[in-house]
Design an enzyme around this catalytic site. Structure first.
Site, PDB file in Angstrom:
ATOM      1  N   ASP A 151       0.850  -0.859   0.148  1.00 57.90           N
ATOM      2  CA  ASP A 151       0.037   0.063   0.101  1.00 57.90           C
ATOM      3  C   ASP A 151       1.078   1.153   0.020  1.00 57.90           C
ATOM      4  O   ASP A 151       2.007   1.224   0.454  1.00 57.90           O
ATOM      5  CB  ASP A 151      -0.906   0.026   1.023  1.00 57.90           C
ATOM      6  CG  ASP A 151      -2.086  -0.972   1.312  1.00 57.90           C
ATOM      7  OD1 ASP A 151      -2.481  -1.360   0.065  1.00 57.90           O
ATOM      8  OD2 ASP A 151      -2.773  -1.162   2.303  1.00 57.90           O
ATOM      9  N   ARG A 174      -0.890  -0.974  -8.747  1.00 58.46           N
ATOM     10  CA  ARG A 174      -2.405  -0.253  -8.466  1.00 58.46           C
ATOM     11  C   ARG A 174      -2.453   1.341  -8.521  1.00 58.46           C
ATOM     12  O   ARG A 174      -1.390   1.804  -8.083  1.00 58.46           O
ATOM     13  CB  ARG A 174      -2.712  -0.501  -7.005  1.00 58.46           C
ATOM     14  CG  ARG A 174      -3.932  -0.139  -6.765  1.00 58.46           C
ATOM     15  CD  ARG A 174      -4.509  -0.320  -4.976  1.00 58.46           C
ATOM     16  NE  ARG A 174      -4.342  -1.586  -4.686  1.00 58.46           N
ATOM     17  CZ  ARG A 174      -3.843  -1.844  -3.218  1.00 58.46           C
ATOM     18  NH1 ARG A 174      -3.842  -1.140  -2.311  1.00 58.46           N
ATOM     19  NH2 ARG A 174      -3.782  -3.210  -2.937  1.00 58.46           N
TER      20      ARG A 174
HETATM   21  C1  LIG Z   1      -8.568  -1.498  -3.893  1.00 63.04           C
HETATM   22  C2  LIG Z   1      -8.257  -0.096  -3.207  1.00 63.04           C
HETATM   23  C3  LIG Z   1      -6.897   0.319  -2.915  1.00 63.04           C
HETATM   24  C4  LIG Z   1      -6.373   1.384  -2.148  1.00 63.04           C
HETATM   25  N1  LIG Z   1      -5.190   1.631  -1.847  1.00 63.04           N
HETATM   26  C5  LIG Z   1      -4.959   2.720  -1.427  1.00 63.04           C
HETATM   27  C6  LIG Z   1      -3.584   3.062  -1.139  1.00 63.04           C
HETATM   28  O1  LIG Z   1      -2.690   2.178  -0.817  1.00 63.04           O
HETATM   29  N2  LIG Z   1      -3.084   4.170  -0.782  1.00 63.04           N
HETATM   30  C7  LIG Z   1      -3.894   5.370  -0.807  1.00 63.04           C
HETATM   31  O2  LIG Z   1      -3.690   6.549  -0.616  1.00 63.04           O
HETATM   32  N3  LIG Z   1      -5.194   4.909  -1.134  1.00 63.04           N
HETATM   33  C8  LIG Z   1      -5.599   3.925  -1.445  1.00 63.04           C
HETATM   34  N4  LIG Z   1      -7.109   3.631  -1.548  1.00 63.04           N
HETATM   35  C9  LIG Z   1      -7.996   4.655  -1.687  1.00 63.04           C
HETATM   36  C10 LIG Z   1      -8.157   5.639  -2.873  1.00 63.04           C
HETATM   37  O3  LIG Z   1      -6.900   6.388  -2.755  1.00 63.04           O
HETATM   38  C11 LIG Z   1      -9.245   6.465  -2.458  1.00 63.04           C
HETATM   39  O4  LIG Z   1      -8.915   7.287  -1.550  1.00 63.04           O
HETATM   40  C12 LIG Z   1     -10.715   5.763  -2.415  1.00 63.04           C
HETATM   41  O5  LIG Z   1     -10.845   4.793  -3.304  1.00 63.04           O
HETATM   42  C13 LIG Z   1     -11.742   6.958  -2.970  1.00 63.04           C
HETATM   43  O6  LIG Z   1     -11.308   7.352  -4.194  1.00 63.04           O
HETATM   44  P1  LIG Z   1     -12.367   6.899  -5.485  1.00 63.04           P
HETATM   45  O7  LIG Z   1     -11.338   6.676  -6.724  1.00 63.04           O
HETATM   46  O8  LIG Z   1     -13.163   5.825  -5.414  1.00 63.04           O
HETATM   47  O9  LIG Z   1     -13.137   8.139  -5.960  1.00 63.04           O
HETATM   48  P2  LIG Z   1     -13.776   9.501  -4.942  1.00 63.04           P
HETATM   49  O10 LIG Z   1     -13.701  10.685  -5.730  1.00 63.04           O
HETATM   50  O11 LIG Z   1     -13.550   9.333  -3.719  1.00 63.04           O
HETATM   51  O12 LIG Z   1     -15.430   9.090  -5.476  1.00 63.04           O
HETATM   52  C14 LIG Z   1     -15.759   9.114  -6.856  1.00 63.04           C
HETATM   53  C15 LIG Z   1     -17.141   8.368  -6.818  1.00 63.04           C
HETATM   54  O13 LIG Z   1     -17.260   7.055  -6.375  1.00 63.04           O
HETATM   55  C16 LIG Z   1     -18.206   6.542  -5.703  1.00 63.04           C
HETATM   56  N5  LIG Z   1     -17.727   6.215  -4.358  1.00 63.04           N
HETATM   57  C17 LIG Z   1     -16.685   6.804  -3.878  1.00 63.04           C
HETATM   58  N6  LIG Z   1     -16.523   6.357  -2.483  1.00 63.04           N
HETATM   59  C18 LIG Z   1     -17.514   5.796  -1.978  1.00 63.04           C
HETATM   60  C19 LIG Z   1     -18.125   5.054  -1.062  1.00 63.04           C
HETATM   61  N7  LIG Z   1     -17.587   5.042   0.159  1.00 63.04           N
HETATM   62  N8  LIG Z   1     -19.617   4.354  -0.879  1.00 63.04           N
HETATM   63  C20 LIG Z   1     -20.055   4.401  -2.137  1.00 63.04           C
HETATM   64  N9  LIG Z   1     -19.545   5.120  -3.430  1.00 63.04           N
HETATM   65  C21 LIG Z   1     -18.578   5.796  -3.231  1.00 63.04           C
HETATM   66  C22 LIG Z   1     -19.230   7.742  -5.533  1.00 63.04           C
HETATM   67  O14 LIG Z   1     -20.095   7.573  -6.665  1.00 63.04           O
HETATM   68  C23 LIG Z   1     -18.338   9.041  -5.779  1.00 63.04           C
HETATM   69  O15 LIG Z   1     -19.001  10.152  -6.343  1.00 63.04           O
HETATM   70  C24 LIG Z   1      -7.443   2.525  -2.244  1.00 63.04           C
HETATM   71  C25 LIG Z   1      -8.646   2.193  -2.891  1.00 63.04           C
HETATM   72  C26 LIG Z   1      -8.966   0.902  -3.389  1.00 63.04           C
HETATM   73  C27 LIG Z   1     -10.508   0.946  -3.993  1.00 63.04           C
END
Ligand SMILES: Cc1cc2nc3c(=O)[nH]c(=O)nc-3n(C[C@H](O)[C@H](O)[C@H](O)COP(=O)(O)OP(=O)(O)OC[C@H]3O[C@@H](n4cnc5c(N)ncnc54)[C@H](O)[C@@H]3O)c2cc1C
Length: 321
Positions: free
Chosen positions: A147, A197
């Site tokens: 991560d 990722r």
């Molecule tokens: C598999 C995985 C691994 C990750 N690993 C890391 C890591 O190692 N380091 C790191 O900094 N971050 C990590 N993240 C977190 C990532 O950086 C984001 O903070 C998080 O995924 C939210 O971003 P998003 O791309 O979903 O878009 P966002 O801009 O947060 O959301 C866009 C849209 O997605 C949908 N959505 C988002 N969140 C939700 C929710 N909670 N419930 C329902 N719908 C939602 C909604 O429609 C929203 O409008 C990881 C995320 C995932 C999925």
């Protein structure tokens, strides 16, 4: 997702309850109430597999049976205690042995935060501990992804990644599109066999190193998507964003990528129908499944991300059932 990991300031405009929830995350009284209220169990279980290895295995089996792949995260971060780092290593080794014994290792890998295995104490200790987890993954026949945490750890994490890849070329990296540096990092890490990722990034980062505007983070995500798809590596697109998922799909098509040469990743409990829809289209979809006793901070961050999650949480806490 950890130290300082409230989503960026602009999110507070979208969800006014976010700062309240994140303040609650730091409050010991609220923590005790949430952790002990019987109703919390269902709320917690929506986003966290449970506290034990057996819970993690059970959820993994259910997801794999539904056609999904899994990456498991033993919750914990920012350890400044070598004993706790050791416990984390042991938890991962036990988990990997159990995944192998249950015949699940083909579809389930692990995600490791280097700060949970000693990075804040000493990079060398974190490298050694991560290497022990990689050795256990190798025995089990699966992989490990490191991560990515806040930007002060990026260079150290990429150094440890490069070292580990010397022995285990399959070790996965995570890059965050909110960082200015990431498009270049994508180019550097897009070589043959490189598992990367791509996520937006979950930490509160300063303007010197990170885009502050949601639109800029998304545009960077698309540029990074292109950089990874143009290479020979194995990109893993971690996002729930309903606008970005079809863009990734279209760019993969453009680059002649077939399903199986890249994957989508989403968090456990978030957009589960979309996970199944993409899987039914033939995509590999990997669900990030957190488990362990340190679930409280993780849960609060997931709830703070979205008003609907907050409402779900408050309804559950006030319901009599
Ligand atoms: C598999 C995985 C691994 C990750 N690993 C890391 C890591 O190692 N380091 C790191 O900094 N971050 C990590 N993240 C977190 C990532 O950086 C984001 O903070 C998080 O995924 C939210 O971003 P998003 O791309 O979903 O878009 P966002 O801009 O947060 O959301 C866009 C849209 O997605 C949908 N959505 C988002 N969140 C939700 C929710 N909670 N419930 C329902 N719908 C939602 C909604 O429609 C929203 O409008 C990881 C995320 C995932 C999925």
């Amino acid at each position: 997702m950890g130290r300082g990991a409230h989503l960026r300031g602009m999110g507070a405009l979208v969800n006014p309850l976010r700062s309240l929830i994140l303040a609650a995350a730091g409050n010991d009284v609220i923590r005790r109430v949430v952790a002990t209220a019987p109703v919390s169990r269902d709320v917690v279980r929506r986003f966290v597999a449970g506290e034990t290895t057996a819970d993690a295995i059970e959820v993994t089996r259910r997801l794999v049976d539904a056609g999904l792949s899994v990456t498991l995260d033993y919750l914990g971060e920012d350890t400044t205690d070598a004993g706790l780092a050791e416990q984390t290593v042991q938890a991962y080794v036990e988990l990997l042995d159990e995944l192998s014994a249950a015949g699940l290792a083909v579809r389930a890998e692990v995600s490791v935060k280097l700060t949970a295995v000693g990075q804040l104490l000493d990079e060398g200790l974190a490298r050694e501990n991560a290497a022990r987890i990689c050795a256990a993954a190798d025995r089990a026949g699966t992989t490990v992804t490191l991560d990515m945490e806040d930007h002060t750890t990026t260079d150290s994490t990429l150094r440890v990644l490069a070292d580990l890849r010397g022995t285990w070329p399959w070790v996965g990296a995570v890059l965050q599109s909110y960082l200015h540096r990431t498009e270049e990092d994508c180019g550097r890490l897009a070589g043959a066999g490189s598992r990367v990722r791509l996520c937006k990034g979950a930490y509160a980062e300063p303007a010197e190193v990170a885009f502050q505007d949601r639109q800029d983070v998304d545009l960077s995500y698309v540029r990074c998507t292109n950089a990874l798809l143009a290479g020979d590596g194995y990109p893993m697109f971690a996002t729930h964003d309903p606008r970005l998922v079809p863009i990734v799909d279209a760019r993969a098509d453009y680059h002649g990528r077939k399903p199986g040469s890249f994957e989508f990743q989403m968090l456990y409990g978030i957009r589960p129908d979309e996970q199944l829809r993409l899987s039914a289209l033939g995509h590999t979809v990997r669900v990030y499944v957190p488990y362990g006793v340190q679930w409280y901070g993780y849960l609060m961050r997931r709830l703070a991300e979205r008003p609907a999650n907050t409402a779900f949480f408050l309804r559950a806490l006030t319901s009599r059932k």
